[in-house]
Scaffold this motif. Structure first.
Motif, PDB file in Angstrom:
ATOM      1  N   LYS A  18       1.125  -1.374  -0.434  1.00  0.00           N
ATOM      2  CA  LYS A  18      -0.468  -0.099   0.126  1.00  0.00           C
ATOM      3  C   LYS A  18       0.633   1.243   0.394  1.00  0.00           C
ATOM      4  N   ALA A  19       2.363   1.284   0.746  1.00  0.00           N
ATOM      5  CA  ALA A  19       3.086   2.402   1.122  1.00  0.00           C
ATOM      6  C   ALA A  19       3.373   2.893  -0.486  1.00  0.00           C
ATOM      7  N   LEU A  20       3.524   1.849  -1.539  1.00  0.00           N
ATOM      8  CA  LEU A  20       4.244   2.100  -2.541  1.00  0.00           C
ATOM      9  C   LEU A  20       3.486   2.204  -3.610  1.00  0.00           C
ATOM     10  N   GLU A  21       2.676   1.753  -3.945  1.00  0.00           N
ATOM     11  CA  GLU A  21       0.707   2.800  -4.568  1.00  0.00           C
ATOM     12  C   GLU A  21       1.143   3.379  -4.062  1.00  0.00           C
ATOM     13  N   LYS A  22       1.067   4.524  -3.105  1.00  0.00           N
ATOM     14  CA  LYS A  22       0.706   5.629  -2.825  1.00  0.00           C
ATOM     15  C   LYS A  22       1.704   7.070  -3.093  1.00  0.00           C
ATOM     16  N   ALA A  23       3.409   5.827  -2.444  1.00  0.00           N
ATOM     17  CA  ALA A  23       4.409   6.525  -3.363  1.00  0.00           C
ATOM     18  C   ALA A  23       3.757   6.755  -5.174  1.00  0.00           C
ATOM     19  N   LYS A  24       4.143   5.745  -5.669  1.00  0.00           N
ATOM     20  CA  LYS A  24       3.679   5.986  -6.939  1.00  0.00           C
ATOM     21  C   LYS A  24       2.847   6.674  -7.713  1.00  0.00           C
TER      22      LYS A  24
ATOM     23  N   GLU B 155       1.686   9.636  -5.685  1.00  0.00           N
ATOM     24  CA  GLU B 155       2.343  11.043  -5.173  1.00  0.00           C
ATOM     25  C   GLU B 155       3.362  11.509  -6.574  1.00  0.00           C
ATOM     26  N   GLU B 156       3.576  10.087  -6.632  1.00  0.00           N
ATOM     27  CA  GLU B 156       4.575  10.876  -7.871  1.00  0.00           C
ATOM     28  C   GLU B 156       4.508  11.112  -9.023  1.00  0.00           C
ATOM     29  N   GLN B 157       3.582  10.122  -9.801  1.00  0.00           N
ATOM     30  CA  GLN B 157       2.980   9.987 -10.569  1.00  0.00           C
ATOM     31  C   GLN B 157       2.341  11.669 -10.894  1.00  0.00           C
ATOM     32  N   ALA B 158       1.944  12.531  -9.660  1.00  0.00           N
ATOM     33  CA  ALA B 158       0.999  13.297  -9.494  1.00  0.00           C
ATOM     34  C   ALA B 158       2.089  14.402  -9.493  1.00  0.00           C
ATOM     35  N   GLN B 159       3.323  14.280  -8.602  1.00  0.00           N
ATOM     36  CA  GLN B 159       3.619  15.391  -9.136  1.00  0.00           C
ATOM     37  C   GLN B 159       4.307  15.524 -10.925  1.00  0.00           C
ATOM     38  N   GLN B 160       4.780  14.572 -11.344  1.00  0.00           N
ATOM     39  CA  GLN B 160       4.341  14.389 -12.669  1.00  0.00           C
ATOM     40  C   GLN B 160       4.068  14.690 -13.311  1.00  0.00           C
ATOM     41  N   GLU B 161       2.455  14.560 -13.541  1.00  0.00           N
ATOM     42  CA  GLU B 161       1.699  15.966 -14.219  1.00  0.00           C
ATOM     43  C   GLU B 161       1.782  16.969 -14.078  1.00  0.00           C
ATOM     44  N   GLU B 162       1.950  17.239 -12.764  1.00  0.00           N
ATOM     45  CA  GLU B 162       1.685  18.564 -11.884  1.00  0.00           C
ATOM     46  C   GLU B 162       2.935  20.052 -12.757  1.00  0.00           C
ATOM     47  N   GLN B 163       4.123  18.475 -12.570  1.00  0.00           N
ATOM     48  CA  GLN B 163       4.994  19.319 -13.495  1.00  0.00           C
ATOM     49  C   GLN B 163       4.918  19.667 -15.420  1.00  0.00           C
ATOM     50  N   ARG B 164       4.629  18.761 -16.070  1.00  0.00           N
ATOM     51  CA  ARG B 164       3.689  18.924 -17.071  1.00  0.00           C
ATOM     52  C   ARG B 164       3.006  19.603 -17.926  1.00  0.00           C
ATOM     53  N   ILE B 165       1.606  19.409 -16.279  1.00  0.00           N
ATOM     54  CA  ILE B 165       1.486  21.263 -16.667  1.00  0.00           C
ATOM     55  C   ILE B 165       1.784  22.283 -16.618  1.00  0.00           C
ATOM     56  N   LYS B 166       2.307  22.423 -15.825  1.00  0.00           N
ATOM     57  CA  LYS B 166       3.335  23.720 -15.482  1.00  0.00           C
ATOM     58  C   LYS B 166       4.464  24.224 -16.501  1.00  0.00           C
ATOM     59  N   SER B 167       5.077  23.457 -17.003  1.00  0.00           N
ATOM     60  CA  SER B 167       5.977  23.055 -18.355  1.00  0.00           C
ATOM     61  C   SER B 167       5.123  23.684 -19.844  1.00  0.00           C
ATOM     62  N   ALA B 168       3.731  23.174 -19.692  1.00  0.00           N
ATOM     63  CA  ALA B 168       3.047  23.576 -20.956  1.00  0.00           C
ATOM     64  C   ALA B 168       2.621  25.033 -21.106  1.00  0.00           C
ATOM     65  N   ARG B 169       2.122  25.733 -19.664  1.00  0.00           N
ATOM     66  CA  ARG B 169       1.813  26.637 -19.248  1.00  0.00           C
ATOM     67  C   ARG B 169       3.250  27.420 -19.844  1.00  0.00           C
ATOM     68  N   ALA B 170       4.170  28.052 -19.008  1.00  0.00           N
ATOM     69  CA  ALA B 170       5.375  27.916 -19.419  1.00  0.00           C
ATOM     70  C   ALA B 170       6.174  27.950 -21.024  1.00  0.00           C
ATOM     71  N   GLU B 171       5.185  26.925 -21.843  1.00  0.00           N
ATOM     72  CA  GLU B 171       5.653  26.914 -23.307  1.00  0.00           C
ATOM     73  C   GLU B 171       4.773  28.424 -23.359  1.00  0.00           C
ATOM     74  N   GLU B 172       2.921  27.995 -23.505  1.00  0.00           N
ATOM     75  CA  GLU B 172       2.146  29.184 -23.458  1.00  0.00           C
ATOM     76  C   GLU B 172       2.702  30.315 -23.225  1.00  0.00           C
ATOM     77  N   ILE B 173       2.756  30.465 -22.373  1.00  0.00           N
ATOM     78  CA  ILE B 173       3.085  31.777 -21.765  1.00  0.00           C
ATOM     79  C   ILE B 173       4.299  32.544 -22.362  1.00  0.00           C
ATOM     80  N   SER B 174       5.746  31.478 -22.895  1.00  0.00           N
ATOM     81  CA  SER B 174       6.300  31.721 -24.190  1.00  0.00           C
ATOM     82  C   SER B 174       5.966  32.458 -25.329  1.00  0.00           C
ATOM     83  N   ARG B 175       5.137  31.671 -25.392  1.00  0.00           N
ATOM     84  CA  ARG B 175       4.317  31.528 -27.491  1.00  0.00           C
ATOM     85  C   ARG B 175       3.698  33.562 -27.016  1.00  0.00           C
ATOM     86  N   LEU B 176       2.972  33.104 -26.107  1.00  0.00           N
ATOM     87  CA  LEU B 176       2.358  34.773 -26.455  1.00  0.00           C
ATOM     88  C   LEU B 176       3.355  35.675 -26.227  1.00  0.00           C
TER      89      LEU B 176
END
Length: 132
Positions: free
Chosen positions: A35-41, A43-64
């Protein structure tokens, strides 16, 4: 916690520690770690998704920004808050008192300063120190 780190880093010590437990205890321990391993995975996926969203936003802002023809310095200068724009006006002092060669002033707002409170406690009125 250091015992867990030690066991995680050394399989022989982990096996030796496991010999002290019953099968039911080992199954319970494995279930807890699973259960601890599943939760850690997750959380890691959520952090990666959040980072992906932030990167996409940063690219959009740079383009604008690039399309607008502005530089980052110009943009920050245009969007910076105006200094002093949010501050209110200063209040002129309403009372003045001279004590031992020093002049004390008070707006009449907030807590009464000690020097004024002592003066008022001595039986003097506010009108006697009011600035006219």
């Amino acid at each position: 916690m250091s015992l867990l780190l030690e066991l995680a880093g050394n399989k022989a010590k982990a096996r030796a520690a496991a010999k002290e437990l019953t099968v039911a205890q080992l199954e319970n321990l494995i279930a807890g770690f699973t259960k601890a391993l599943e939760k850690a995975k997750e959380e890691e996926q959520a952090q990666q998704e959040e980072q992906r969203i932030k990167s996409a936003r940063a690219e959009e802002i740079s383009r604008l920004i690039a399309e607008s023809g502005l530089t980052l310095d110009e943009l920050s200068a245009l969007t910076a808050p105006k200094v002093g724009a949010t501050k209110g006006k200063t209040v002129e002092p309403k009372y003045r008192l001279e004590k031992e060669g020093e002049i004390y002033e008070w707006t009449g707002r907030g807590r009464t300063p000690k020097v004024f409170q002592e003066y008022f406690d001595a039986g003097n009125s506010r009108a006697s120190v009011e600035i006219k």
